[in-house]
Scaffold this motif. Structure first.
Motif, PDB file in Angstrom:
ATOM      1  N   ASP A  46       0.830  -1.212   0.000  1.00  0.00           N
ATOM      2  CA  ASP A  46       0.000   0.000   0.000  1.00  0.00           C
ATOM      3  C   ASP A  46       0.857   1.252   0.000  1.00  0.00           C
ATOM      4  O   ASP A  46       0.537   2.236  -0.655  1.00  0.00           O
ATOM      5  N   ASP A  47       1.925   1.215   0.805  1.00  0.00           N
ATOM      6  CA  ASP A  47       2.823   2.356   0.946  1.00  0.00           C
ATOM      7  C   ASP A  47       4.088   1.880   1.651  1.00  0.00           C
ATOM      8  O   ASP A  47       4.240   0.685   1.919  1.00  0.00           O
ATOM      9  N   LYS A  48       4.983   2.795   1.973  1.00  0.00           N
ATOM     10  CA  LYS A  48       6.244   2.383   2.609  1.00  0.00           C
ATOM     11  C   LYS A  48       6.018   1.846   4.022  1.00  0.00           C
ATOM     12  O   LYS A  48       6.789   1.026   4.512  1.00  0.00           O
ATOM     13  N   TYR A  49       4.953   2.281   4.667  1.00  0.00           N
ATOM     14  CA  TYR A  49       4.636   1.780   6.007  1.00  0.00           C
ATOM     15  C   TYR A  49       4.221   0.307   5.938  1.00  0.00           C
ATOM     16  O   TYR A  49       4.601  -0.499   6.785  1.00  0.00           O
ATOM     17  N   ASP A  50       3.438  -0.026   4.927  1.00  0.00           N
ATOM     18  CA  ASP A  50       3.035  -1.410   4.697  1.00  0.00           C
ATOM     19  C   ASP A  50       4.262  -2.266   4.373  1.00  0.00           C
ATOM     20  O   ASP A  50       4.412  -3.374   4.899  1.00  0.00           O
ATOM     21  N   LEU A  51       5.150  -1.748   3.552  1.00  0.00           N
ATOM     22  CA  LEU A  51       6.391  -2.455   3.218  1.00  0.00           C
ATOM     23  C   LEU A  51       7.218  -2.704   4.473  1.00  0.00           C
ATOM     24  O   LEU A  51       7.686  -3.823   4.714  1.00  0.00           O
ATOM     25  N   ARG A  52       7.372  -1.677   5.308  1.00  0.00           N
ATOM     26  CA  ARG A  52       8.138  -1.841   6.551  1.00  0.00           C
ATOM     27  C   ARG A  52       7.483  -2.888   7.443  1.00  0.00           C
ATOM     28  O   ARG A  52       8.160  -3.767   7.985  1.00  0.00           O
ATOM     29  N   GLU A  53       6.166  -2.831   7.574  1.00  0.00           N
ATOM     30  CA  GLU A  53       5.466  -3.781   8.435  1.00  0.00           C
ATOM     31  C   GLU A  53       5.621  -5.211   7.918  1.00  0.00           C
ATOM     32  O   GLU A  53       5.848  -6.141   8.693  1.00  0.00           O
ATOM     33  N   GLN A  54       5.534  -5.392   6.612  1.00  0.00           N
ATOM     34  CA  GLN A  54       5.692  -6.736   6.056  1.00  0.00           C
ATOM     35  C   GLN A  54       7.123  -7.245   6.204  1.00  0.00           C
ATOM     36  O   GLN A  54       7.335  -8.438   6.423  1.00  0.00           O
ATOM     37  N   CYS A  55       8.110  -6.355   6.102  1.00  0.00           N
ATOM     38  CA  CYS A  55       9.506  -6.744   6.354  1.00  0.00           C
ATOM     39  C   CYS A  55       9.663  -7.241   7.786  1.00  0.00           C
ATOM     40  O   CYS A  55      10.264  -8.290   8.033  1.00  0.00           O
ATOM     41  N   ILE A  56       9.124  -6.468   8.703  1.00  0.00           N
ATOM     42  CA  ILE A  56       9.230  -6.812  10.124  1.00  0.00           C
ATOM     43  C   ILE A  56       8.517  -8.133  10.412  1.00  0.00           C
ATOM     44  O   ILE A  56       9.067  -9.021  11.066  1.00  0.00           O
ATOM     45  N   THR A  57       7.304  -8.265   9.907  1.00  0.00           N
ATOM     46  CA  THR A  57       6.527  -9.485  10.152  1.00  0.00           C
ATOM     47  C   THR A  57       7.235 -10.710   9.597  1.00  0.00           C
ATOM     48  O   THR A  57       7.311 -11.749  10.270  1.00  0.00           O
ATOM     49  N   ALA A  58       7.782 -10.603   8.400  1.00  0.00           N
ATOM     50  CA  ALA A  58       8.486 -11.736   7.792  1.00  0.00           C
ATOM     51  C   ALA A  58       9.695 -12.139   8.639  1.00  0.00           C
ATOM     52  O   ALA A  58       9.914 -13.336   8.910  1.00  0.00           O
ATOM     53  N   GLN A  59      10.478 -11.160   9.084  1.00  0.00           N
ATOM     54  CA  GLN A  59      11.651 -11.465   9.910  1.00  0.00           C
ATOM     55  C   GLN A  59      11.244 -12.040  11.261  1.00  0.00           C
ATOM     56  O   GLN A  59      11.864 -12.994  11.748  1.00  0.00           O
ATOM     57  N   MET A  60      10.223 -11.487  11.878  1.00  0.00           N
ATOM     58  CA  MET A  60       9.778 -11.977  13.187  1.00  0.00           C
ATOM     59  C   MET A  60       9.238 -13.403  13.078  1.00  0.00           C
ATOM     60  O   MET A  60       9.498 -14.236  13.948  1.00  0.00           O
ATOM     61  N   ASP A  61       8.479 -13.677  12.003  1.00  0.00           N
ATOM     62  CA  ASP A  61       7.953 -15.030  11.808  1.00  0.00           C
ATOM     63  C   ASP A  61       9.089 -16.038  11.698  1.00  0.00           C
ATOM     64  O   ASP A  61       9.042 -17.104  12.298  1.00  0.00           O
ATOM     65  N   GLN A  62      10.119 -15.682  10.931  1.00  0.00           N
ATOM     66  CA  GLN A  62      11.262 -16.585  10.781  1.00  0.00           C
ATOM     67  C   GLN A  62      11.996 -16.765  12.108  1.00  0.00           C
ATOM     68  O   GLN A  62      12.387 -17.877  12.459  1.00  0.00           O
ATOM     69  N   LEU A  63      12.161 -15.676  12.845  1.00  0.00           N
ATOM     70  CA  LEU A  63      12.830 -15.767  14.143  1.00  0.00           C
ATOM     71  C   LEU A  63      12.039 -16.664  15.089  1.00  0.00           C
ATOM     72  O   LEU A  63      12.609 -17.531  15.758  1.00  0.00           O
ATOM     73  N   LEU A  64      10.726 -16.494  15.132  1.00  0.00           N
ATOM     74  CA  LEU A  64       9.896 -17.316  16.018  1.00  0.00           C
ATOM     75  C   LEU A  64       9.943 -18.786  15.615  1.00  0.00           C
ATOM     76  O   LEU A  64       9.957 -19.665  16.486  1.00  0.00           O
ATOM     77  N   GLN A  65       9.996 -19.058  14.324  1.00  0.00           N
ATOM     78  CA  GLN A  65      10.123 -20.452  13.870  1.00  0.00           C
ATOM     79  C   GLN A  65      11.420 -21.058  14.388  1.00  0.00           C
ATOM     80  O   GLN A  65      11.438 -22.195  14.835  1.00  0.00           O
ATOM     81  N   HIS A  66      12.501 -20.284  14.353  1.00  0.00           N
ATOM     82  CA  HIS A  66      13.784 -20.788  14.860  1.00  0.00           C
ATOM     83  C   HIS A  66      13.732 -20.961  16.371  1.00  0.00           C
ATOM     84  O   HIS A  66      14.301 -21.910  16.904  1.00  0.00           O
TER      85      HIS A  66
END
Length: 166
Positions: A46-66
């Motif tokens: 949607d915008d750069k805020y959405d991009l930042r949020e999706q970056c964060i969510t993707a990294q956090m999901d991977q971290l939680l999986q580990h």
């Protein structure tokens, strides 16, 4: 192809974040960095805020999986899982360092706390935490401790190796 495009934009965004503050980054700059037309970015975000949020969510999901991988779900993460988590953080140091050292680090830290807190709450619910314990206090304590030590370690450029942190 959509996932590859999103990763391309996330990588471009992180390269820009490493040299500029979030507020000064534009969608146009992200598009130029990714070598695509500006409209293509808007097909995925949607915008750069959405991009930042999706970056964060993707990294956090991977971290939680580990963090939770290979553990008995009836227990909190073991030393092995914690070691895997710190090794993951070490491997992805650049992302966490950029996000925690930027002017907008409060947004990242708050999202980390929210995601960790929600994950921990779900975990405690799944193991039917002793009713004598106050679940809210337990979640807040463990979330604050986890995010605090992670932030301390990353901001100080990982002064100790993962086994020492565990």
């Amino acid at each position: 192809m959509a996932v590859q495009s999103q990763l391309l934009f996330m990588d471009a965004f992180m390269r820009l974040m490493s040299v500029k503050e979030f507020e000064s980054i534009t969608i146009n700059q992200i598009a130029v960095e990714a070598n695509v037309h500006r409209g293509t970015v808007y097909l995925h975000f949607d915008d750069k805020y959405d991009l930042r949020e999706q970056c964060i969510t993707a990294q956090m999901d991977q971290l939680l999986q580990h963090c939770m991988s290979g553990d008995d779900p009836a227990h909190l993460p073991s030393k092995t899982a914690l070691l895997q988590s710190f090794e993951y953080l070490e491997k992805h140091f650049s992302f966490y360092s950029i996000m925690l050292k930027s002017k907008g680090s409060t947004v990242f830290r708050n999202q980390m706390e929210t995601i960790f807190g929600e994950s921990l709450s779900e975990h405690l619910d799944s193991i039917h935490l002793d009713k004598e314990m106050n679940r809210d206090i337990t979640v807040q304590f463990l979330t604050s401790a986890t995010v605090g030590i992670l932030e301390w370690w990353i901001i100080r450029s990982m002064p100790y190796p993962p086994p020492v942190m565990v």
